[in-house]
Design a protein around this motif. Structure first.
Motif, PDB file in Angstrom:
ATOM      1  N   THR A  28       0.944  -1.251  -0.082  1.00 54.67           N
ATOM      2  CA  THR A  28       0.007   0.015  -0.128  1.00 54.67           C
ATOM      3  C   THR A  28       0.892   1.152   0.024  1.00 54.67           C
ATOM      4  O   THR A  28       1.806   1.308   0.818  1.00 54.67           O
ATOM      5  N   GLN A  46      -1.484   5.099  11.684  1.00 54.75           N
ATOM      6  CA  GLN A  46      -0.795   4.128  11.020  1.00 54.75           C
ATOM      7  C   GLN A  46      -1.367   2.880  11.273  1.00 54.75           C
ATOM      8  O   GLN A  46      -1.425   2.185  10.037  1.00 54.75           O
ATOM      9  N   VAL A  81       1.380   4.969   0.921  1.00 55.53           N
ATOM     10  CA  VAL A  81       0.774   5.803   2.063  1.00 55.53           C
ATOM     11  C   VAL A  81       1.199   7.181   1.753  1.00 55.53           C
ATOM     12  O   VAL A  81       2.366   7.458   1.422  1.00 55.53           O
ATOM     13  N   GLY A 113      -2.785   4.329   0.847  1.00 58.13           N
ATOM     14  CA  GLY A 113      -3.052   4.799   1.983  1.00 58.13           C
ATOM     15  C   GLY A 113      -3.084   6.288   2.144  1.00 58.13           C
ATOM     16  O   GLY A 113      -2.015   6.678   1.888  1.00 58.13           O
ATOM     17  N   TYR A 114      -3.896   7.056   2.829  1.00 56.39           N
ATOM     18  CA  TYR A 114      -3.868   8.333   3.212  1.00 56.39           C
ATOM     19  C   TYR A 114      -3.868   8.754   4.651  1.00 56.39           C
ATOM     20  O   TYR A 114      -4.707   8.856   5.165  1.00 56.39           O
ATOM     21  N   LYS A 115      -2.721   9.124   5.129  1.00 57.48           N
ATOM     22  CA  LYS A 115      -2.469   9.509   6.739  1.00 57.48           C
ATOM     23  C   LYS A 115      -2.943  10.648   6.921  1.00 57.48           C
ATOM     24  O   LYS A 115      -2.329  11.761   6.437  1.00 57.48           O
ATOM     25  N   ASP A 173      -4.516   2.063  11.137  1.00 59.25           N
ATOM     26  CA  ASP A 173      -5.594   2.218  10.064  1.00 59.25           C
ATOM     27  C   ASP A 173      -5.078   1.841   8.682  1.00 59.25           C
ATOM     28  O   ASP A 173      -5.950   1.232   7.699  1.00 59.25           O
ATOM     29  N   LEU A 174      -3.741   1.687   8.458  1.00 59.71           N
ATOM     30  CA  LEU A 174      -3.606   1.951   7.116  1.00 59.71           C
ATOM     31  C   LEU A 174      -2.463   0.381   6.740  1.00 59.71           C
ATOM     32  O   LEU A 174      -2.418   0.103   5.732  1.00 59.71           O
ATOM     33  N   ASN A 229      -7.485   4.278   1.132  1.00 55.51           N
ATOM     34  CA  ASN A 229      -7.768   3.842   2.415  1.00 55.51           C
ATOM     35  C   ASN A 229      -7.217   4.866   3.361  1.00 55.51           C
ATOM     36  O   ASN A 229      -6.137   5.453   3.455  1.00 55.51           O
ATOM     37  N   THR A 276     -11.034  11.004  11.235  1.00 51.62           N
ATOM     38  CA  THR A 276     -10.608  10.926   9.979  1.00 51.62           C
ATOM     39  C   THR A 276     -11.957  11.140   9.227  1.00 51.62           C
ATOM     40  O   THR A 276     -11.944  12.128   8.302  1.00 51.62           O
TER      41      THR A 276
END
Length: 272
Positions: free
Chosen positions: A19, A250, A21, A261-263, A252-253, A245, A118
């Motif tokens: 993924t 972190q 991020v 993934g998007y932090k 979460d991803l 996502n 989020t």
């Protein structure tokens, strides 16, 4: 496990279990200074930096709010802008579909969003409790269903839906909190399906079969990563491809089953 007042680390674009991020600086323009020696950051100064980062203001009724002009909001906007560009590109390439990993049929594109910090902002709770988590007060706060949306996220959800993307919420909140979570999401402007098929909460009393490796009616042993990655795998097995996502932690991803993934920034607590 949730830990109070721990700065979520800055996540640069990196590969994590397949993924990609993207992240925003959680400490903003005022944080991230390394202390000499071994003494940690002074907690009083850290609270002040967090206030500055969110543009914190206490209203007449005691509620704490964040500013849409804050460094926090600017960091969010950068992540959301990248995500919208990626959604546009992903759906343009596939014609609102994506080649599934299981078989030749096209998988429907989807995004998955965590809820706490989020989709819904809990800064008011964190600030009023001085960043100390308490299970009872937190559950009561969630059930009030009064949290505002995280800046820009309802618009991102609408953008995704306009491009033919299915929207799912995947949260660490427990199953008894479903009514408050669904009510709050709708109230905060998330114009999307919020039924059980689209809103996943931890059901420790009756865990789904796809989490059988770590959960049963007798015991819930899933870590955050196992629970969330396992649910994303379930979506993939159900004919979806998670093209994005979103989470503020972190955990979460991590774990795969998402293209990117998007932090989102969150310097107020840490979830393993």
């Amino acid at each position: 496990m949730r830990k109070s007042l721990q700065v979520a680390g800055v996540t640069a674009a990196c590969a994590l279990t397949g993924t990609l991020v993207y992240g925003a600086g959680a400490a903003g323009a005022h944080g991230g200074t390394q202390q000499a020696g071994h003494e940690p950051q002074n907690i009083g100064l850290l609270v002040g930096q967090i206030d500055d980062y969110y543009g914190a203001r206490q209203q007449d009724d005691g509620t704490w709010t964040a500013s849409e002009h804050s460094d926090y909001a600017k960091d969010l906007a950068r992540v959301e802008s990248r995500a919208k560009a990626d959604i546009r590109q992903a759906t343009a390439r596939t014609g609102h579909g994506a080649r599934g990993k299981h078989g030749g049929a096209k998988a429907k594109p989807a995004i998955v969003l965590d809820i706490d910090d989020t989709a819904l902002l809990s800064f008011d709770y964190e600030r009023r409790t001085n960043y100390v988590y308490n299970n009872d007060t937190w559950n009561a706060y969630v059930d009030q269903a009064n949290r505002p949306a995280v800046f820009g996220m309802p618009e991102l959800v609408s953008y995704a839906k306009q491009h033919g993307v299915e929207v799912f919420f995947l949260t660490g909140l427990s199953e008894p909190q479903r009514p408050g979570a669904a009510k709050n999401l709708a109230k905060a402007g998330y114009d999307t399906q919020l039924d059980k098929a689209h809103l996943f909460l931890k059901d420790k009393a009756n865990p789904p079969a796809y989490l059988k490796d770590c959960a049963s009616a007798a015991a819930w042993n899933c870590t955050t990563v196992q629970y969330k990655a396992g649910t994303r795998k379930h979506l993939e097995d159900s004919g979806y491809r998670v093209i994005g996502n979103f989470g503020d932690q972190q955990s979460d991803l991590t774990g795969g089953y998402a293209d990117k993934g998007y932090k989102l920034p969150n310097p107020t607590y840490f979830v393993e």
